[in-house]
Design a protein around this motif. Structure first.
Motif, short mmCIF file in Angstrom:
data_model
loop_
_atom_site.label_atom_id
_atom_site.label_comp_id
_atom_site.label_asym_id
_atom_site.label_seq_id
_atom_site.Cartn_x
_atom_site.Cartn_y
_atom_site.Cartn_z
N LEU A 155 29.71 20.72 6.42
CA LEU A 155 30.11 19.33 6.64
C LEU A 155 31.58 19.12 6.28
CD1 LEU A 155 26.98 17.39 5.30
CD2 LEU A 155 27.53 18.02 7.66
N ARG A 156 32.02 19.71 5.19
CA ARG A 156 33.43 19.59 4.81
C ARG A 156 34.33 20.24 5.84
NH1 ARG A 156 34.40 20.07 -1.57
NH2 ARG A 156 36.36 20.80 -0.72
N TYR A 157 33.95 21.42 6.29
CA TYR A 157 34.76 22.15 7.27
C TYR A 157 34.85 21.35 8.58
CZ TYR A 157 36.65 26.17 9.83
OH TYR A 157 37.46 27.00 10.58
N GLY A 158 33.74 20.73 8.97
CA GLY A 158 33.69 20.03 10.25
C GLY A 158 34.26 18.63 10.23
N GLY A 159 34.75 18.16 9.08
CA GLY A 159 35.40 16.86 9.02
C GLY A 159 34.48 15.68 8.77
N PHE A 160 33.29 15.94 8.23
CA PHE A 160 32.37 14.84 7.95
C PHE A 160 32.84 14.04 6.73
CE2 PHE A 160 29.92 17.42 10.74
CZ PHE A 160 29.06 16.55 11.40
N GLN A 161 32.48 12.77 6.72
CA GLN A 161 32.87 11.88 5.63
C GLN A 161 31.69 11.36 4.82
OE1 GLN A 161 35.41 8.70 6.92
NE2 GLN A 161 36.74 10.02 8.10
N LEU A 162 30.49 11.40 5.40
CA LEU A 162 29.32 10.81 4.74
C LEU A 162 28.14 11.75 4.86
CD1 LEU A 162 27.91 8.33 3.41
CD2 LEU A 162 27.43 7.51 5.73
N PHE A 163 27.53 12.06 3.72
CA PHE A 163 26.29 12.84 3.67
C PHE A 163 25.23 11.94 3.06
CE2 PHE A 163 24.25 17.04 1.93
CZ PHE A 163 23.08 16.74 2.60
N ASP A 164 24.39 11.38 3.92
CA ASP A 164 23.35 10.44 3.53
C ASP A 164 22.08 11.20 3.20
OD1 ASP A 164 21.43 8.42 3.41
OD2 ASP A 164 21.49 8.00 5.55
N THR A 165 21.55 11.01 1.99
CA THR A 165 20.28 11.63 1.61
C THR A 165 19.14 10.63 1.59
OG1 THR A 165 20.55 11.30 -0.78
CG2 THR A 165 21.54 13.29 0.18
N GLN A 166 19.40 9.40 2.01
CA GLN A 166 18.43 8.31 2.05
C GLN A 166 18.03 7.85 0.65
OE1 GLN A 166 15.26 9.79 4.55
NE2 GLN A 166 16.49 9.58 6.42
N PHE A 167 17.40 8.70 -0.12
CA PHE A 167 17.01 8.39 -1.49
C PHE A 167 17.55 9.49 -2.41
CE2 PHE A 167 13.56 6.91 1.34
CZ PHE A 167 13.63 5.54 1.09
N VAL A 168 17.45 9.27 -3.71
CA VAL A 168 17.79 10.34 -4.65
C VAL A 168 16.53 10.79 -5.37
CG1 VAL A 168 20.16 9.52 -5.00
CG2 VAL A 168 18.35 8.75 -6.55
N THR A 169 16.51 12.05 -5.74
CA THR A 169 15.46 12.63 -6.58
C THR A 169 16.14 13.34 -7.74
OG1 THR A 169 15.49 14.72 -5.36
CG2 THR A 169 14.00 13.00 -4.54
N ASP A 170 15.38 13.72 -8.73
CA ASP A 170 15.97 14.47 -9.84
C ASP A 170 16.62 15.76 -9.33
OD1 ASP A 170 15.12 12.55 -11.62
OD2 ASP A 170 13.32 13.64 -12.23
N HIS A 171 15.96 16.39 -8.35
CA HIS A 171 16.48 17.62 -7.74
C HIS A 171 17.87 17.36 -7.13
CE1 HIS A 171 16.41 21.36 -5.40
NE2 HIS A 171 16.63 20.65 -4.31
N LEU A 172 18.00 16.27 -6.37
CA LEU A 172 19.28 15.97 -5.71
C LEU A 172 20.33 15.50 -6.71
CD1 LEU A 172 18.05 14.19 -2.44
CD2 LEU A 172 19.04 16.48 -2.66
N ILE A 173 19.92 14.77 -7.72
CA ILE A 173 20.88 14.31 -8.73
C ILE A 173 21.53 15.50 -9.42
CG2 ILE A 173 21.07 13.14 -10.97
CD1 ILE A 173 19.01 11.11 -9.90
N ARG A 174 20.75 16.53 -9.73
CA ARG A 174 21.32 17.72 -10.36
C ARG A 174 22.34 18.40 -9.45
NH1 ARG A 174 15.97 18.12 -12.47
NH2 ARG A 174 15.28 19.41 -10.69
N LEU A 175 22.24 18.17 -8.17
CA LEU A 175 23.18 18.77 -7.21
C LEU A 175 24.36 17.84 -6.90
CD1 LEU A 175 20.55 20.33 -4.80
CD2 LEU A 175 22.06 21.58 -6.36
N GLY A 176 24.37 16.66 -7.51
CA GLY A 176 25.51 15.77 -7.33
C GLY A 176 25.23 14.48 -6.59
N ALA A 177 23.99 14.25 -6.18
CA ALA A 177 23.67 13.02 -5.46
C ALA A 177 23.83 11.80 -6.36
CB ALA A 177 22.24 13.08 -4.92
#
Length: 219
Positions: A155-177
Protein backbone atom coordinates in the motif's frame (compact mmCIF):
# COMPACT_ATOMS: atom_id res chain seq x y z
CA UNK A 1 -56.46 -9.73 -2.01
CA UNK A 2 -52.88 -10.98 -1.81
CA UNK A 3 -50.07 -8.48 -1.59
CA UNK A 4 -46.65 -8.93 -3.13
CA UNK A 5 -43.90 -9.44 -0.62
CA UNK A 6 -41.31 -6.66 -0.49
CA UNK A 7 -38.02 -7.63 -2.05
CA UNK A 8 -34.94 -5.54 -1.40
CA UNK A 9 -33.05 -4.35 -4.48
CA UNK A 10 -30.40 -6.78 -5.66
CA UNK A 11 -26.98 -5.79 -4.35
CA UNK A 12 -24.63 -5.40 -7.30
CA UNK A 13 -20.88 -4.91 -7.48
CA UNK A 14 -21.44 -1.33 -8.67
CA UNK A 15 -23.72 -0.57 -5.73
CA UNK A 16 -21.15 -2.09 -3.38
CA UNK A 17 -18.44 0.21 -4.74
CA UNK A 18 -20.69 3.23 -4.31
CA UNK A 19 -21.34 2.15 -0.72
CA UNK A 20 -17.60 2.00 0.00
CA UNK A 21 -17.19 5.47 -1.49
CA UNK A 22 -19.89 6.65 0.94
CA UNK A 23 -18.08 5.03 3.89
CA UNK A 24 -20.41 2.08 4.50
CA UNK A 25 -20.00 -1.67 4.02
CA UNK A 26 -22.29 -4.73 4.08
CA UNK A 27 -22.42 -7.55 6.59
CA UNK A 28 -24.62 -10.55 7.30
CA UNK A 29 -25.45 -12.10 10.65
CA UNK A 30 -24.09 -15.49 9.52
CA UNK A 31 -23.11 -17.49 6.44
CA UNK A 32 -26.63 -18.99 6.28
CA UNK A 33 -28.51 -15.71 6.70
CA UNK A 34 -29.60 -14.34 3.29
CA UNK A 35 -30.15 -10.84 4.67
CA UNK A 36 -27.57 -8.06 4.60
CA UNK A 37 -27.26 -4.85 6.56
CA UNK A 38 -25.14 -1.74 6.05
CA UNK A 39 -22.60 -0.62 8.64
CA UNK A 40 -21.17 2.85 9.27
CA UNK A 41 -19.44 2.55 12.68
CA UNK A 42 -19.32 5.49 15.07
CA UNK A 43 -15.69 4.54 15.77
CA UNK A 44 -13.70 3.35 12.76
CA UNK A 45 -10.55 1.25 12.75
CA UNK A 46 -7.59 2.19 10.56
CA UNK A 47 -3.93 1.24 10.36
CA UNK A 48 -1.80 4.35 9.74
CA UNK A 49 0.49 3.40 6.87
CA UNK A 50 3.46 5.02 8.60
CA UNK A 51 2.64 3.37 11.92
CA UNK A 52 2.56 -0.37 11.36
CA UNK A 53 4.17 -2.18 14.31
CA UNK A 54 6.53 -5.08 13.70
CA UNK A 55 7.51 -6.74 16.96
CA UNK A 56 10.89 -8.42 17.51
CA UNK A 57 9.28 -11.86 17.26
CA UNK A 58 7.40 -10.98 14.07
CA UNK A 59 10.59 -9.53 12.59
CA UNK A 60 12.35 -12.83 13.24
CA UNK A 61 9.56 -14.73 11.49
CA UNK A 62 9.66 -12.41 8.48
CA UNK A 63 13.45 -12.61 8.31
CA UNK A 64 13.30 -16.41 8.34
CA UNK A 65 11.00 -16.27 5.28
CA UNK A 66 9.11 -19.51 6.06
CA UNK A 67 6.36 -18.79 3.54
CA UNK A 68 5.83 -17.81 -0.07
CA UNK A 69 3.97 -14.49 -0.36
CA UNK A 70 1.75 -14.04 -3.39
CA UNK A 71 -0.76 -11.50 -4.70
CA UNK A 72 -4.10 -12.38 -6.33
CA UNK A 73 -3.20 -15.96 -7.22
CA UNK A 74 -6.16 -17.46 -5.31
CA UNK A 75 -8.57 -14.69 -4.39
CA UNK A 76 -11.50 -17.09 -4.09
CA UNK A 77 -9.50 -19.34 -1.77
CA UNK A 78 -8.52 -16.37 0.38
CA UNK A 79 -12.11 -15.24 0.86
CA UNK A 80 -13.11 -18.85 1.54
CA UNK A 81 -10.36 -19.07 4.17
CA UNK A 82 -11.67 -15.93 5.85
CA UNK A 83 -15.21 -17.38 5.90
CA UNK A 84 -14.03 -20.77 7.20
CA UNK A 85 -14.77 -20.18 10.87
CA UNK A 86 -17.58 -20.93 13.28
CA UNK A 87 -19.06 -17.45 13.03
CA UNK A 88 -18.70 -15.34 9.89
CA UNK A 89 -20.47 -12.36 8.35
CA UNK A 90 -19.60 -13.60 4.82
CA UNK A 91 -22.70 -15.21 3.36
CA UNK A 92 -23.04 -16.59 -0.18
CA UNK A 93 -24.14 -13.27 -1.69
CA UNK A 94 -21.28 -11.32 -0.16
CA UNK A 95 -18.84 -14.04 -1.20
CA UNK A 96 -19.87 -13.82 -4.85
CA UNK A 97 -19.95 -10.02 -4.88
CA UNK A 98 -16.30 -9.89 -3.89
CA UNK A 99 -15.47 -12.33 -6.67
CA UNK A 100 -17.09 -9.87 -9.08
CA UNK A 101 -15.10 -6.97 -7.63
CA UNK A 102 -11.92 -9.00 -7.99
CA UNK A 103 -12.71 -9.83 -11.62
CA UNK A 104 -13.25 -6.10 -12.23
CA UNK A 105 -9.89 -5.23 -10.62
CA UNK A 106 -11.22 -3.62 -7.44
CA UNK A 107 -10.60 -6.43 -4.91
CA UNK A 108 -7.26 -8.03 -4.13
CA UNK A 109 -5.75 -10.71 -1.93
CA UNK A 110 -2.39 -10.89 -0.17
CA UNK A 111 -1.71 -14.59 0.28
CA UNK A 112 0.61 -16.68 2.45
CA UNK A 113 1.56 -20.08 1.04
CA UNK A 114 3.35 -23.00 2.69
CA UNK A 115 4.37 -25.07 -0.31
CA UNK A 116 1.17 -25.95 -2.18
CA UNK A 117 -1.11 -24.88 0.70
CA UNK A 118 -2.75 -21.50 1.20
CA UNK A 119 -2.25 -20.98 4.94
CA UNK A 120 -3.13 -17.34 5.50
CA UNK A 121 -4.06 -14.10 3.89
CA UNK A 122 -6.04 -10.89 3.80
CA UNK A 123 -8.32 -9.41 1.17
CA UNK A 124 -9.92 -6.05 0.57
CA UNK A 125 -11.27 -3.50 -1.86
CA UNK A 126 -9.47 -0.56 -3.49
CA UNK A 127 -10.94 2.77 -4.52
CA UNK A 128 -8.77 5.77 -5.30
CA UNK A 129 -6.02 5.77 -2.67
CA UNK A 130 -8.12 3.89 -0.09
CA UNK A 131 -7.82 0.21 0.77
CA UNK A 132 -10.79 -1.28 2.62
CA UNK A 133 -9.55 -4.34 4.47
CA UNK A 134 -12.32 -6.91 4.72
CA UNK A 135 -11.05 -9.98 6.51
CA UNK A 136 -8.00 -12.14 7.14
CA UNK A 137 -7.25 -15.68 8.23
CA UNK A 138 -4.34 -17.74 9.49
CA UNK A 139 -3.66 -21.48 9.48
CA UNK A 140 -0.02 -21.15 10.56
CA UNK A 141 1.58 -19.14 13.36
CA UNK A 142 1.83 -15.44 12.40
CA UNK A 143 0.56 -16.04 8.85
CA UNK A 144 -2.03 -13.24 8.99
CA UNK A 145 0.47 -10.85 10.62
CA UNK A 146 2.98 -11.55 7.86
CA UNK A 147 0.27 -10.98 5.25
CA UNK A 148 -0.54 -7.61 6.82
CA UNK A 149 3.14 -6.58 6.88
CA UNK A 150 3.48 -7.33 3.18
CA UNK A 151 0.17 -5.60 2.52
CA UNK A 152 1.25 -2.39 4.28
CA UNK A 153 4.46 -2.39 2.26
CA UNK A 154 2.44 -2.75 -0.95
CA UNK A 155 0.00 0.00 0.00
CA UNK A 156 2.82 2.41 0.80
CA UNK A 157 4.64 1.59 -2.42
CA UNK A 158 1.47 2.04 -4.47
CA UNK A 159 0.65 5.47 -3.07
CA UNK A 160 -2.29 4.59 -0.83
CA UNK A 161 -3.33 7.04 1.89
CA UNK A 162 -5.95 5.13 3.87
CA UNK A 163 -5.98 1.57 5.21
CA UNK A 164 -9.46 0.97 6.64
CA UNK A 165 -9.82 -2.02 8.97
CA UNK A 166 -13.48 -1.24 9.78
CA UNK A 167 -13.10 -2.18 13.46
CA UNK A 168 -10.16 -2.72 15.79
CA UNK A 169 -9.29 -5.88 17.70
CA UNK A 170 -6.56 -6.55 20.23
CA UNK A 171 -4.69 -8.35 17.42
CA UNK A 172 -4.85 -5.27 15.16
CA UNK A 173 -4.05 -2.82 17.95
CA UNK A 174 -0.78 -4.66 18.61
CA UNK A 175 0.04 -4.12 14.94
CA UNK A 176 -0.65 -0.38 15.11
CA UNK A 177 -4.38 -0.04 14.44
CA UNK A 178 -6.16 2.92 16.00
CA UNK A 179 -9.74 4.12 16.27
CA UNK A 180 -10.92 7.41 14.84
CA UNK A 181 -14.34 9.05 14.85
CA UNK A 182 -16.83 8.53 12.06
CA UNK A 183 -16.47 12.19 11.05
CA UNK A 184 -12.67 11.96 10.91
CA UNK A 185 -12.88 8.75 8.91
CA UNK A 186 -15.16 10.34 6.35
CA UNK A 187 -12.78 13.29 6.03
CA UNK A 188 -9.85 10.96 5.40
CA UNK A 189 -11.89 8.86 2.99
CA UNK A 190 -12.92 11.89 0.98
CA UNK A 191 -9.28 12.94 0.61
CA UNK A 192 -8.16 9.43 -0.33
CA UNK A 193 -10.82 9.10 -3.02
CA UNK A 194 -9.45 12.20 -4.72
CA UNK A 195 -6.07 10.50 -5.29
CA UNK A 196 -4.98 7.62 -7.46
CA UNK A 197 -3.04 4.61 -6.20
CA UNK A 198 -1.93 1.32 -7.73
CA UNK A 199 -2.18 -1.89 -5.75
CA UNK A 200 -0.16 -3.80 -8.35
CA UNK A 201 2.67 -1.27 -8.67
CA UNK A 202 5.10 -3.03 -6.33
CA UNK A 203 7.28 -5.57 -8.20
CA UNK A 204 7.27 -9.19 -7.03
CA UNK A 205 8.87 -10.81 -5.16
CA UNK A 206 9.33 -8.51 -2.16
CA UNK A 207 12.24 -9.42 0.09
CA UNK A 208 12.04 -9.70 3.89
CA UNK A 209 14.54 -6.82 4.08
CA UNK A 210 12.09 -4.54 2.28
CA UNK A 211 9.35 -5.45 4.74
CA UNK A 212 11.60 -4.96 7.76
CA UNK A 213 12.43 -1.49 6.42
CA UNK A 214 8.95 -0.57 7.66
CA UNK A 215 10.13 -1.40 11.16
CA UNK A 216 13.18 0.87 11.00
CA UNK A 217 10.96 3.74 9.91
CA UNK A 218 8.16 3.30 12.42
CA UNK A 219 9.55 1.64 15.55
Amino acid sequence: MAHDLYQRPTLTADLLLRAYAAGIFPMSESRDDPDLFWVDPQRRGIIPLNGFHISHSLARRIRAAPFDIRVDTDFRGTVAGCADREETWINAEIFELYQQLHAAGYAHSMEVWDGPMLVGGVYGVTLGAAFFGESMFSRRTDASKIALAYLVSRLRYGGFQLFDTQFVTDHLIRLGAVEISRAEYHRRLERALDWEADFLAQPQPVTPQEILHLRTQTS
